[in-house]
Design a protein around this motif. Structure first.
Motif, PDB file in Angstrom:
ATOM      1  N   LEU A  27      -3.455 -11.312  16.582  1.00 31.56           N
ATOM      2  CA  LEU A  27      -4.940 -11.670  16.873  1.00 31.56           C
ATOM      3  C   LEU A  27      -5.395 -12.609  16.038  1.00 31.56           C
ATOM      4  O   LEU A  27      -6.062 -13.735  16.437  1.00 31.56           O
ATOM      5  N   LEU A  28      -4.901 -12.348  14.444  1.00 23.67           N
ATOM      6  CA  LEU A  28      -5.425 -13.263  13.691  1.00 23.67           C
ATOM      7  C   LEU A  28      -4.749 -14.594  13.803  1.00 23.67           C
ATOM      8  O   LEU A  28      -5.192 -15.755  13.542  1.00 23.67           O
ATOM      9  N   GLU A  29      -3.426 -14.669  14.215  1.00 23.61           N
ATOM     10  CA  GLU A  29      -2.765 -16.170  14.529  1.00 23.61           C
ATOM     11  C   GLU A  29      -3.669 -16.869  15.576  1.00 23.61           C
ATOM     12  O   GLU A  29      -3.685 -17.995  15.516  1.00 23.61           O
ATOM     13  N   HIS A  30      -3.988 -15.846  16.761  1.00 24.71           N
ATOM     14  CA  HIS A  30      -4.579 -16.613  17.950  1.00 24.71           C
ATOM     15  C   HIS A  30      -5.928 -17.228  17.509  1.00 24.71           C
ATOM     16  O   HIS A  30      -6.253 -18.210  17.896  1.00 24.71           O
TER      17      HIS A  30
ATOM     18  N   HIS B 272      -2.718 -10.291  24.776  1.00 24.55           N
ATOM     19  CA  HIS B 272      -3.709  -9.322  24.192  1.00 24.55           C
ATOM     20  C   HIS B 272      -3.907  -8.098  25.094  1.00 24.55           C
ATOM     21  O   HIS B 272      -4.055  -6.815  24.792  1.00 24.55           O
ATOM     22  N   GLY B 273      -4.278  -8.464  26.359  1.00 20.36           N
ATOM     23  CA  GLY B 273      -4.437  -7.379  27.617  1.00 20.36           C
ATOM     24  C   GLY B 273      -3.227  -6.503  27.471  1.00 20.36           C
ATOM     25  O   GLY B 273      -3.548  -5.414  27.855  1.00 20.36           O
ATOM     26  N   ALA B 274      -2.341  -6.990  27.570  1.00 20.51           N
ATOM     27  CA  ALA B 274      -0.944  -6.125  27.488  1.00 20.51           C
ATOM     28  C   ALA B 274      -0.695  -5.062  26.256  1.00 20.51           C
ATOM     29  O   ALA B 274      -0.510  -3.945  26.299  1.00 20.51           O
ATOM     30  N   ASN B 275      -1.400  -5.439  25.055  1.00 23.01           N
ATOM     31  CA  ASN B 275      -1.379  -4.652  24.069  1.00 23.01           C
ATOM     32  C   ASN B 275      -2.486  -3.394  24.198  1.00 23.01           C
ATOM     33  O   ASN B 275      -2.264  -2.412  23.570  1.00 23.01           O
TER      34      ASN B 275
ATOM     35  N   GLU C  25      -9.735 -21.621  15.911  1.00 21.63           N
ATOM     36  CA  GLU C  25     -10.696 -22.101  15.116  1.00 21.63           C
ATOM     37  C   GLU C  25     -10.291 -23.638  14.404  1.00 21.63           C
ATOM     38  O   GLU C  25     -10.963 -24.377  14.285  1.00 21.63           O
ATOM     39  N   GLN C  26      -8.959 -23.643  14.378  1.00 24.76           N
ATOM     40  CA  GLN C  26      -8.584 -24.931  13.631  1.00 24.76           C
ATOM     41  C   GLN C  26      -8.256 -26.200  14.586  1.00 24.76           C
ATOM     42  O   GLN C  26      -7.976 -27.182  14.235  1.00 24.76           O
TER      43      GLN C  26
END
Length: 244
Positions: free
Chosen positions: A135-138, A172-175, A143-144
């Motif tokens: 999530l942080l990478e996403h 993310h949904g799978a997580n 943002e960048q």
């Protein structure tokens, strides 16, 4: 006991409420209580007022900090895509960054203290660490790269980073499905301690927030720019990038 809905919008903060009840009803409160060394688990039956007095703390200051955790599910109207993006950054990106470290800490504690319990979610902390990293990478990509592109008005090529974000949203949904499977749909056992119940309440809020986050991007923000790119010939119907 105060009433509350699936989030915490109906929860009314009250210094007379048991500190353990606040920990469960208000995801994120556990982090504040741990920092202040207020025992919300084994000593969770006493009121917040009494717990603060025992530690020589100002209960009004604590209530004010707890109030910052309360969030609304209502989606305001936005005059522009830029305003919507700013809302997503504040309401979801910053919130996810605050949510996950506390959830990971609680998961590690529950797994360690209750390792012999048949319903202990073994592997939950590791899964949350994985979710946090992804999530942080996403969010950093958005943002960048993507959000500055959208704030500048977009361009015919914007469908490509949007497509990548949509694909990662599926992951993310799978997580979230993995979280639900590991935690019996985030339902603690009847004999769960306050920390365990607070952990699952926090997981439910994380799931709700992430679903709302993805919905706003997939169904409100992205289509505005995908439609424009398609009209320029760079969408699913073809590509004018070659100048033909």
């Amino acid at each position: 006991m105060n009433s509350m809905n699936a989030g915490n919008q109906e929860f009314k903060l009250d210094a007379a409420e048991a500190i353990g009840q606040i920990a469960v009803a208000l995801p994120g409160a556990t982090g504040i209580f741990r920092r202040l060394k207020l025992d919300y688990c084994c000593g969770g039956q006493i009121s917040l007022q009494q717990a603060a007095a025992d530690k020589g703390l100002d209960v009004q200051t604590i209530l004010a900090e707890l109030a910052t955790l309360q969030r609304s599910d209502a989606t305001p109207q936005f005059a522009s895509a830029a305003e919507l993006i700013d809302h997503i950054l504040l309401r979801f990106h910053e919130v996810h960054r605050a949510q996950l470290p506390e959830l990971i800490a609680m998961a590690k504690r529950v797994e360690a203290v209750h390792r012999d319990h048949p319903e202990t979610p073994a592997g939950l902390a590791a899964l949350l660490v994985e979710i946090e990293g992804e999530l942080l990478e996403h969010m950093q990509k958005e943002e960048q790269v993507l959000f500055p592109m959208l704030k500048s008005g977009g361009n015919p090529f914007v469908v490509h980073p949007i497509g990548m974000m949509r694909s990662e949203h599926v992951e993310h949904g799978a997580n979230l499905d993995k979280l639900a499977a590991l935690t019996h749909d985030m339902t603690p056992p009847a004999d769960a301690c306050t920390t365990w119940r607070a952990l699952y309440a926090g997981l439910r809020q994380l799931a709700d927030d992430l679903v709302s986050h993805i919905h706003l991007e997939n169904n409100v923000l992205f289509p505005q720019f995908e439609a424009a790119a398609t009209g320029l010939g760079c969408g699913p119907g073809g590509c004018a990038c070659s100048g033909a």
